[in-house]
Design a protein around this motif. Structure first.
Motif, short mmCIF file in Angstrom:
data_model
loop_
_atom_site.label_atom_id
_atom_site.label_comp_id
_atom_site.label_asym_id
_atom_site.label_seq_id
_atom_site.Cartn_x
_atom_site.Cartn_y
_atom_site.Cartn_z
N GLN A 33 0.83 -1.20 0.00
CA GLN A 33 0.00 0.00 0.00
C GLN A 33 0.87 1.26 0.00
N TYR A 34 1.97 1.22 0.75
CA TYR A 34 2.89 2.37 0.76
C TYR A 34 3.52 2.56 -0.62
N ILE A 35 3.94 1.45 -1.23
CA ILE A 35 4.55 1.55 -2.57
C ILE A 35 3.54 2.08 -3.58
N ALA A 36 2.30 1.63 -3.47
CA ALA A 36 1.26 2.12 -4.37
C ALA A 36 1.10 3.63 -4.23
N ALA A 37 1.14 4.12 -2.99
CA ALA A 37 0.98 5.55 -2.75
C ALA A 37 2.15 6.35 -3.34
N VAL A 38 3.37 5.83 -3.15
CA VAL A 38 4.55 6.52 -3.67
C VAL A 38 4.52 6.55 -5.19
N MET A 114 15.13 -15.55 -8.09
CA MET A 114 15.43 -15.10 -9.45
C MET A 114 15.85 -16.27 -10.34
N LYS A 115 16.62 -17.19 -9.79
CA LYS A 115 17.09 -18.33 -10.57
C LYS A 115 15.96 -19.31 -10.92
N SER A 116 14.86 -19.22 -10.19
CA SER A 116 13.80 -20.22 -10.36
C SER A 116 12.85 -19.92 -11.52
N THR A 117 12.96 -18.72 -12.12
CA THR A 117 12.07 -18.39 -13.23
C THR A 117 12.72 -17.38 -14.16
N SER A 118 12.45 -17.52 -15.43
CA SER A 118 12.96 -16.57 -16.42
C SER A 118 12.01 -15.39 -16.62
N ALA A 119 10.86 -15.44 -15.93
CA ALA A 119 9.83 -14.41 -16.15
C ALA A 119 10.04 -13.18 -15.27
N LEU A 120 11.06 -13.19 -14.45
CA LEU A 120 11.28 -12.11 -13.49
C LEU A 120 12.41 -11.20 -13.96
N ASP A 121 12.16 -9.89 -13.94
CA ASP A 121 13.15 -8.92 -14.42
C ASP A 121 13.97 -8.28 -13.30
N ALA A 122 13.40 -8.11 -12.12
CA ALA A 122 14.13 -7.46 -11.03
C ALA A 122 13.52 -7.84 -9.69
N ILE A 123 14.35 -7.77 -8.66
CA ILE A 123 13.89 -7.97 -7.29
C ILE A 123 14.29 -6.76 -6.47
N VAL A 124 13.31 -6.19 -5.76
CA VAL A 124 13.56 -5.06 -4.86
C VAL A 124 13.96 -5.63 -3.51
N ILE A 130 11.28 3.86 -2.09
CA ILE A 130 12.18 4.67 -2.92
C ILE A 130 12.75 3.84 -4.07
N THR A 131 13.14 2.62 -3.77
CA THR A 131 13.71 1.75 -4.80
C THR A 131 12.71 1.51 -5.93
N SER A 132 11.46 1.22 -5.58
CA SER A 132 10.44 0.96 -6.61
C SER A 132 10.21 2.19 -7.48
N GLU A 134 12.35 4.63 -8.13
CA GLU A 134 13.51 4.82 -9.01
C GLU A 134 13.56 3.73 -10.08
N LEU A 135 13.19 2.52 -9.72
CA LEU A 135 13.18 1.42 -10.68
C LEU A 135 12.20 1.70 -11.82
N ILE A 136 10.99 2.08 -11.48
CA ILE A 136 9.99 2.36 -12.52
C ILE A 136 10.41 3.55 -13.37
N ASP A 137 11.02 4.55 -12.76
CA ASP A 137 11.50 5.69 -13.54
C ASP A 137 12.58 5.26 -14.53
N ALA A 138 13.47 4.35 -14.07
CA ALA A 138 14.54 3.87 -14.96
C ALA A 138 13.95 3.05 -16.10
N VAL A 139 12.96 2.23 -15.82
CA VAL A 139 12.31 1.44 -16.87
C VAL A 139 11.62 2.37 -17.87
N LYS A 140 10.95 3.38 -17.37
CA LYS A 140 10.22 4.31 -18.23
C LYS A 140 11.14 5.11 -19.14
N THR A 141 12.29 5.53 -18.60
CA THR A 141 13.20 6.39 -19.36
C THR A 141 14.30 5.63 -20.09
N GLY A 142 14.38 4.30 -19.83
CA GLY A 142 15.41 3.50 -20.48
C GLY A 142 16.77 3.62 -19.83
#
Length: 481
Positions: A33-38, A114-124, A130-132, A134-142
């Motif tokens: 819920q906190y991450i959703a708000a941020v 992470m090793k158990s599936t190829s469908a995962l791109d990142a782990i926070v 804050i990490t989420s 910045e992560l989404i901003d990096a994905v959005k901007t490349g």
């Protein structure tokens, strides 16, 4: 970006033994819920999905219909077997979607997941707000994900950990959890956890100074406090917008800073708020003036993690408390007019069946309003987990689906006890504790709401189930003798 934040599909069968499923409920996940708000404050559109309400396929379809560009999933080790196929199904449906996970399980064992599936791109890893963002901003901007702290990512086929993320020093910078994005009318607490409904959950602090053998401290060993006025602002928001009648604080050590608690109590009284609340505290961190202030401000119950009735086992657990401190704190709390909820664990390294029976007697001596008895569980990342993997303490199941305290089987068995003995102690504890005429009279004369009447009914059903299980276990034992 359009981001789906998801608690994976789960139900009472996944986390509870059959005999207590009737009292099971579902709280929202505060961290998500906190991450959703941020993320919303950063301008992103959020879809919040609770797996308690939907099947894997229903949530996959909702994510597809939302046209999600990123998927964040909350993960505890117990539910990884539910989260993993959901992530894979979404990735198959939306190949371009960016997938990431976070939470206690993800933080404690990121490489394994992470090793158990190829469908995962990142782990926070660690606190996710804050990490989420910045992560989404990096994905959005490349931007290169290596520039974002607190991640485990894939780099040319290899796993790569970025520098660790510092804890958030000023919790007051965070927005209130985005409860409005959740289907709040569908959530309900477990019957043993609150006195009335509607009830909401909150955090007034993060972190814990303890060093318990079985505890994983994702929020660190330094306690960070929210401003008391903001804490009460949030309480008042829930009262005004959701008709909230009770707050459950999930702080690991609510009474660590007395002045902070006094500040919250004074602000509640200054505003004239009429609300009950429940907290967790250590037995060595309360006194009469503090408890009196809490009582006057609406605190009705304090959870004390007692764990054992033998000092040697408290020492093994590195609780840094004494039985006398626990006795005194519980007695003092009751004398002020605040009820207590005490918790106990069986299967402590070095504990015998006879030791467990003594813990049951200690629980009866304390005579709390509500109690819980658990098999000890070595969660990934804890000192207990690390010790077991060094050949210490006992043996444990490596199946992540077994890593729950409320299941009908112990994940861990010490060298001094059997799995059957641990579960028998759990049954005996509830039966011996609740089937006492004096205690039953106490409970019946202290009903605070219709909700508690329902709680007692469902609790009685659970107890009768345990009695049946115990009779069956004794019969099987006699047949094989």
């Amino acid at each position: 970006m359009r981001i789906a934040l998801v608690v994976p599909p789960w139900g009472p069968d996944d986390i509870r033994a059959k005999d207590t499923r009737g009292i099971s409920g579902c709280w929202p996940t505060p961290g998500l819920q906190y991450i959703a708000a941020v993320l919303r404050d950063c301008g992103h559109e959020i879809l919040f999905l609770e797996g308690f309400f939907y099947s894997n396929e229903e949530m996959r379809q909702k994510t597809v219909d939302f046209k999600a560009e990123a998927l964040g999933v909350y993960v505890i080790s117990l539910l990884w077997d539910k989260a993993k196929p959901f992530i894979e199904d979404v990735k198959e449906s939306i190949p371009s979607i960016f997938t990431f996970i976070g939470g206690h399980g993800a933080t404690a064992m990121p490489e394994t997941l992470m090793k158990s599936t190829s469908a995962l791109d990142a782990i926070v890893i660690g606190e996710g707000e804050i990490t989420s963002a910045e992560l989404i901003d990096a994905v959005k901007t490349g931007r290169d994900l290596k520039e974002v702290k607190g991640l485990l990512i894939k780099d040319e086929g290899n796993l790569y950990r970025t520098p660790p993320r510092e804890m958030i020093e000023d919790l007051d910078e965070l927005p209130f959890p985005a409860v409005d994005l959740c289907e709040m009318d569908r959530y309900y607490p477990s019957f043993e956890q609150v006195s009335t409904v509607p009830a909401m959950q909150m955090l007034a602090s993060r972190g814990c100074t303890g060093s318990c053998l079985y505890c994983y401290k994702m929020y660190g060993d330094k306690i960070r406090l929210r401003d008391p006025e903001l804490v009460v602002d949030e309480m008042e928001y829930y009262i005004n917008n959701y008709g909230t009648r009770e707050i459950k604080f999930w702080d690991e050590h609510f009474t660590h800073d007395h002045e902070h608690v006094y500040g919250i109590c004074k602000e509640i009284l200054r505003r004239g708020l009429k609300i009950r609340w429940w907290v967790s505290a250590r037995a060595d961190s309360v006194d009469r003036p503090l408890l009196t202030a809490m009582k006057n401000a609406g605190c009705w119950c304090i959870n004390y993690g007692v764990e054992s009735g033998l000092q040697k086992h408290l020492d093994t657990l590195m609780k840094h408390e004494t039985l006398d401190q626990i006795r005194s704190a519980v007695k003092l709390t009751h004398s002020i007019g605040i009820k207590t909820h005490t918790t106990y664990i069986f299967g402590i390294p070095g504990e015998t069946f006879e030791d467990g029976l003594k813990t049951i007697e200690f629980a009866k001596e304390l005579s709390s309003f509500t109690v819980e008895f658990f098999p000890i569980t070595p969660f990934p990342g804890t000192p207990l987990y690390k010790g077991v993997h060094k050949g210490l303490f006992g043996t444990m199941s490596e199946n992540l689906a077994d890593q729950g305290m409320l299941l009908d089987r112990p994940c861990f068995v010490p060298f001094t006890m059997s799995a059957g003995e641990i579960m028998e102690l759990r049954r005996l504890a509830y039966i011996k504790y609740f089937f006492r005429p004096k205690f039953l009279f106490y409970r019946l004369t202290n009903i605070m709401s219709l909700f508690q009447v329902r709680a007692m009914f469902h609790g009685a059903m659970s107890l009768m189930s345990m009695v049946g299980e115990q009779i069956s276990a004794l019969w099987k034992k006699s047949v094989h003798q």
